[in-house]
Design a protein around this motif. Sequence first.
Motif, PDB file in Angstrom:
ATOM      1  N   LEU A   8       0.843  -1.193   0.000  1.00  0.00           N
ATOM      2  CA  LEU A   8       0.000   0.000   0.000  1.00  0.00           C
ATOM      3  C   LEU A   8       0.881   1.246   0.000  1.00  0.00           C
ATOM      4  CD1 LEU A   8      -2.722   1.542   0.439  1.00  0.00           C
ATOM      5  CD2 LEU A   8      -2.355   1.222   2.903  1.00  0.00           C
ATOM      6  N   GLY A   9       0.603   2.158  -0.904  1.00  0.00           N
ATOM      7  CA  GLY A   9       1.272   3.454  -0.925  1.00  0.00           C
ATOM      8  C   GLY A   9       0.286   4.548  -0.580  1.00  0.00           C
ATOM      9  N   ILE A  10       0.717   5.474   0.267  1.00  0.00           N
ATOM     10  CA  ILE A  10      -0.140   6.580   0.704  1.00  0.00           C
ATOM     11  C   ILE A  10       0.588   7.884   0.426  1.00  0.00           C
ATOM     12  CG2 ILE A  10      -1.143   7.746   2.725  1.00  0.00           C
ATOM     13  CD1 ILE A  10      -1.365   4.916   4.005  1.00  0.00           C
ATOM     14  N   ASP A  11      -0.130   8.872  -0.090  1.00  0.00           N
ATOM     15  CA  ASP A  11       0.428  10.215  -0.229  1.00  0.00           C
ATOM     16  C   ASP A  11      -0.538  11.227   0.357  1.00  0.00           C
ATOM     17  OD1 ASP A  11       2.252  12.287  -1.165  1.00  0.00           O
ATOM     18  OD2 ASP A  11       0.664  12.771  -2.601  1.00  0.00           O
ATOM     19  N   LEU A  12      -0.041  11.995   1.345  1.00  0.00           N
ATOM     20  CA  LEU A  12      -0.854  13.005   2.015  1.00  0.00           C
ATOM     21  C   LEU A  12      -0.500  14.364   1.425  1.00  0.00           C
ATOM     22  CD1 LEU A  12       0.065  11.069   5.064  1.00  0.00           C
ATOM     23  CD2 LEU A  12      -2.331  11.671   4.816  1.00  0.00           C
ATOM     24  N   GLY A  13      -1.234  14.757   0.381  1.00  0.00           N
ATOM     25  CA  GLY A  13      -0.893  15.962  -0.357  1.00  0.00           C
ATOM     26  C   GLY A  13      -1.514  17.219   0.216  1.00  0.00           C
ATOM     27  N   ILE A  87       3.515  -0.986   3.995  1.00  0.00           N
ATOM     28  CA  ILE A  87       2.910   0.315   3.734  1.00  0.00           C
ATOM     29  C   ILE A  87       4.006   1.354   3.548  1.00  0.00           C
ATOM     30  CG2 ILE A  87       1.373   2.125   4.624  1.00  0.00           C
ATOM     31  CD1 ILE A  87       0.060  -0.032   6.403  1.00  0.00           C
ATOM     32  N   GLY A  88       4.000   2.023   2.395  1.00  0.00           N
ATOM     33  CA  GLY A  88       4.908   3.141   2.143  1.00  0.00           C
ATOM     34  C   GLY A  88       4.128   4.442   2.240  1.00  0.00           C
ATOM     35  N   VAL A  89       4.726   5.463   2.850  1.00  0.00           N
ATOM     36  CA  VAL A  89       4.012   6.715   3.114  1.00  0.00           C
ATOM     37  C   VAL A  89       4.840   7.899   2.625  1.00  0.00           C
ATOM     38  CG1 VAL A  89       2.864   8.129   4.864  1.00  0.00           C
ATOM     39  CG2 VAL A  89       3.012   5.650   5.177  1.00  0.00           C
ATOM     40  N   SER A  90       4.194   8.817   1.912  1.00  0.00           N
ATOM     41  CA  SER A  90       4.842  10.077   1.536  1.00  0.00           C
ATOM     42  C   SER A  90       3.860  11.204   1.790  1.00  0.00           C
ATOM     43  CB  SER A  90       5.268  10.061   0.064  1.00  0.00           C
ATOM     44  OG  SER A  90       4.136  10.128  -0.782  1.00  0.00           O
ATOM     45  N   GLY A  91       4.336  12.446   1.650  1.00  0.00           N
ATOM     46  CA  GLY A  91       3.433  13.567   1.882  1.00  0.00           C
ATOM     47  C   GLY A  91       4.113  14.899   1.665  1.00  0.00           C
ATOM     48  N   GLN A  92       3.332  15.962   1.894  1.00  0.00           N
ATOM     49  CA  GLN A  92       3.802  17.317   1.638  1.00  0.00           C
ATOM     50  C   GLN A  92       4.957  17.662   2.578  1.00  0.00           C
ATOM     51  OE1 GLN A  92       0.980  20.414   3.085  1.00  0.00           O
ATOM     52  NE2 GLN A  92      -0.536  18.784   3.226  1.00  0.00           N
ATOM     53  N   MET A  93       6.054  18.096   1.980  1.00  0.00           N
ATOM     54  CA  MET A  93       7.270  18.386   2.738  1.00  0.00           C
ATOM     55  C   MET A  93       7.175  19.756   3.411  1.00  0.00           C
ATOM     56  SD  MET A  93       9.709  16.993  -0.273  1.00  0.00           S
ATOM     57  CE  MET A  93      11.300  17.469   0.399  1.00  0.00           C
ATOM     58  N   PRO A 252       4.429  -4.138   8.321  1.00  0.00           N
ATOM     59  CA  PRO A 252       5.539  -3.177   8.329  1.00  0.00           C
ATOM     60  C   PRO A 252       5.140  -1.850   7.661  1.00  0.00           C
ATOM     61  CG  PRO A 252       6.276  -5.319   7.525  1.00  0.00           C
ATOM     62  CD  PRO A 252       4.781  -5.371   7.590  1.00  0.00           C
ATOM     63  N   VAL A 253       5.556  -0.751   8.294  1.00  0.00           N
ATOM     64  CA  VAL A 253       5.299   0.598   7.770  1.00  0.00           C
ATOM     65  C   VAL A 253       6.641   1.290   7.563  1.00  0.00           C
ATOM     66  CG1 VAL A 253       4.134   2.813   8.158  1.00  0.00           C
ATOM     67  CG2 VAL A 253       3.135   0.696   9.068  1.00  0.00           C
ATOM     68  N   GLY A 254       6.842   1.874   6.383  1.00  0.00           N
ATOM     69  CA  GLY A 254       8.113   2.524   6.080  1.00  0.00           C
ATOM     70  C   GLY A 254       8.232   3.905   6.704  1.00  0.00           C
ATOM     71  N   VAL A 255       9.457   4.337   6.956  1.00  0.00           N
ATOM     72  CA  VAL A 255       9.716   5.714   7.363  1.00  0.00           C
ATOM     73  C   VAL A 255       9.224   6.634   6.248  1.00  0.00           C
ATOM     74  CG1 VAL A 255      11.543   7.399   7.895  1.00  0.00           C
ATOM     75  CG2 VAL A 255      11.705   5.044   8.777  1.00  0.00           C
ATOM     76  N   ALA A 461       1.919   8.433  -4.252  1.00  0.00           N
ATOM     77  CA  ALA A 461       1.417   7.218  -3.592  1.00  0.00           C
ATOM     78  C   ALA A 461       1.998   5.977  -4.251  1.00  0.00           C
ATOM     79  CB  ALA A 461      -0.113   7.182  -3.632  1.00  0.00           C
ATOM     80  N   VAL A 462       2.041   5.986  -5.594  1.00  0.00           N
ATOM     81  CA  VAL A 462       2.645   4.866  -6.321  1.00  0.00           C
ATOM     82  C   VAL A 462       4.137   4.774  -5.984  1.00  0.00           C
ATOM     83  CG1 VAL A 462       3.216   3.981  -8.614  1.00  0.00           C
ATOM     84  CG2 VAL A 462       0.961   4.961  -8.188  1.00  0.00           C
ATOM     85  N   GLY A 463       4.817   5.928  -5.958  1.00  0.00           N
ATOM     86  CA  GLY A 463       6.244   5.936  -5.634  1.00  0.00           C
ATOM     87  C   GLY A 463       6.525   5.413  -4.239  1.00  0.00           C
ATOM     88  N   ALA A 464       5.695   5.805  -3.266  1.00  0.00           N
ATOM     89  CA  ALA A 464       5.891   5.350  -1.886  1.00  0.00           C
ATOM     90  C   ALA A 464       5.739   3.833  -1.788  1.00  0.00           C
ATOM     91  CB  ALA A 464       4.894   6.048  -0.964  1.00  0.00           C
ATOM     92  N   ALA A 465       4.740   3.306  -2.498  1.00  0.00           N
ATOM     93  CA  ALA A 465       4.549   1.850  -2.509  1.00  0.00           C
ATOM     94  C   ALA A 465       5.705   1.159  -3.218  1.00  0.00           C
ATOM     95  CB  ALA A 465       3.228   1.496  -3.177  1.00  0.00           C
ATOM     96  N   LEU A 466       6.158   1.763  -4.307  1.00  0.00           N
ATOM     97  CA  LEU A 466       7.229   1.163  -5.106  1.00  0.00           C
ATOM     98  C   LEU A 466       8.532   1.078  -4.313  1.00  0.00           C
ATOM     99  CD1 LEU A 466       7.899   0.012  -7.867  1.00  0.00           C
ATOM    100  CD2 LEU A 466       8.381   2.329  -8.658  1.00  0.00           C
ATOM    101  N   VAL A 467       8.832   2.122  -3.540  1.00  0.00           N
ATOM    102  CA  VAL A 467      10.038   2.093  -2.699  1.00  0.00           C
ATOM    103  C   VAL A 467       9.956   0.929  -1.716  1.00  0.00           C
ATOM    104  CG1 VAL A 467      11.324   3.316  -0.893  1.00  0.00           C
ATOM    105  CG2 VAL A 467      10.543   4.560  -2.910  1.00  0.00           C
TER     106      VAL A 467
END
Length: 477
Positions: A8-13, A87-93, A252-255, A461-467
Amino acid sequence: MAARPVTLGIDLGTTSVKAALLGAAPGDPSEFVVLASCARAARAEVAAESSAAGPQGREQDVNRIIQALNECIAALPRQQLRNVGGIGVSGQMHGVLFWKTGQGCEWTEGGATPLFKPRAVSHLVTWQDGRCSSGFLASLPQPESHLSVATGFGCATIFWLLKNRPEFLKSYDAAGTIHDYVVAMLCGLPRPLMSDQNAASWGYFNTQSQSWNSEILKGSGFPIHLLPDIAEPGSVAGRTSHVWLEIPKGTPVGVAMGDLQASVYSCMAQRTDAVLNISTSVQLAASMPAGFQPAQTPDPTAPVAYFPYFDRTYLGVAASLNGGNVLATFVHMLAQWMADLGLEVEESTVYSRMIQAAVQQKDTCLTITPTVLGERHLPDELASVTRISSSDLSLGHVTRALCRGIVQNLHSMLPFQQLQEWGVERVMGSGSALSRNEVLKQEVQRAFPLPVDFGQDVDAAVGAALVMLQKNLNQKS
């Protein structure tokens, strides 16, 4: 036979929350396919008058962001959620929010689908926040970093709160980006973890030593206990402490990683590709050669910044604050004018009509510098319109000039010639504002005479999952 695990990839934009489920392609575990995806508008903006920072403040309601996240995950196929293995997670920096350790959320137990809701949490002060004036930033200590500190950066916001609302900071003992918060809540972390990607976006972080400028900050009375611990982006931060909307406990959840880096990761097929993303804001990024190290002295006037990527490499990035948000501002202005004239028109109609008009208008002498938000390297240089003639005032002329201005502003930050020097051979275009705007596409091809691939309908979100997916594959091999 056991079901194949999915990631699962998540992006909090800034404007929406996105989720994507990725699985290994049948017959080739090194390739991936998107099994399902979902997006939900966050609608989290807090009215400026509600912000202690006044009209320059840009804050979001964390409750609404997490509600959108829960709705997004709940909309994905249940059976596939049960098979999530990471689970990979990304978001607004750059942004920052605060919470109380152990009290940052509450889990609804015993329901059909357990989920978490924020509890002792502040608003999110976003990357768009403008409370730190040039004068205030000049009063801050010089960082020991190759990156300057700008308004909207986490550490600058904390300095502002320290000076203007010190009692507010005493209410909390943990801080992070919105995506660091989500990872901490999912895993029940006693202290938030932060990747070097997000730490660099806060300011006062040395990417070579992988450490905060603790002594410099301490000397200025900065509450360094709020700084998260540092970990490698995408490495395992922890495991889910509860079942979450069908996702198993112990997953497992990624940093958390930066949305810029996650977007680039999902888009950059070759090291010779540059990635152009035009969404709310604009980023043009290219991979720097292995072994590249940026100068250790920040240059606040430099339009290109070097952000940590993966495996200790860097991206050269022109990050403009003015992208789709400028077009949205223009559309809102037109709709407001018409409302003032007694005509009610949907903003979506205004947008489609103005793009149609600009497609017909192939060229214009009208020049619009669209920097309504300034730029980090030129914070006080706002928008302007020049070369106005009576023959260039149609909607087509103005929209063409506005789209051209957005692209030309980016080109002035990172010219085509510089990309060539870095060995860039192709531009990969992505982002919601670019994908639905034919005029922007034309102006990109005009400014950057390279092969341009606009087929990249991918996101962070795709990138976070891909990593996470590829790190897991690498560990297994």
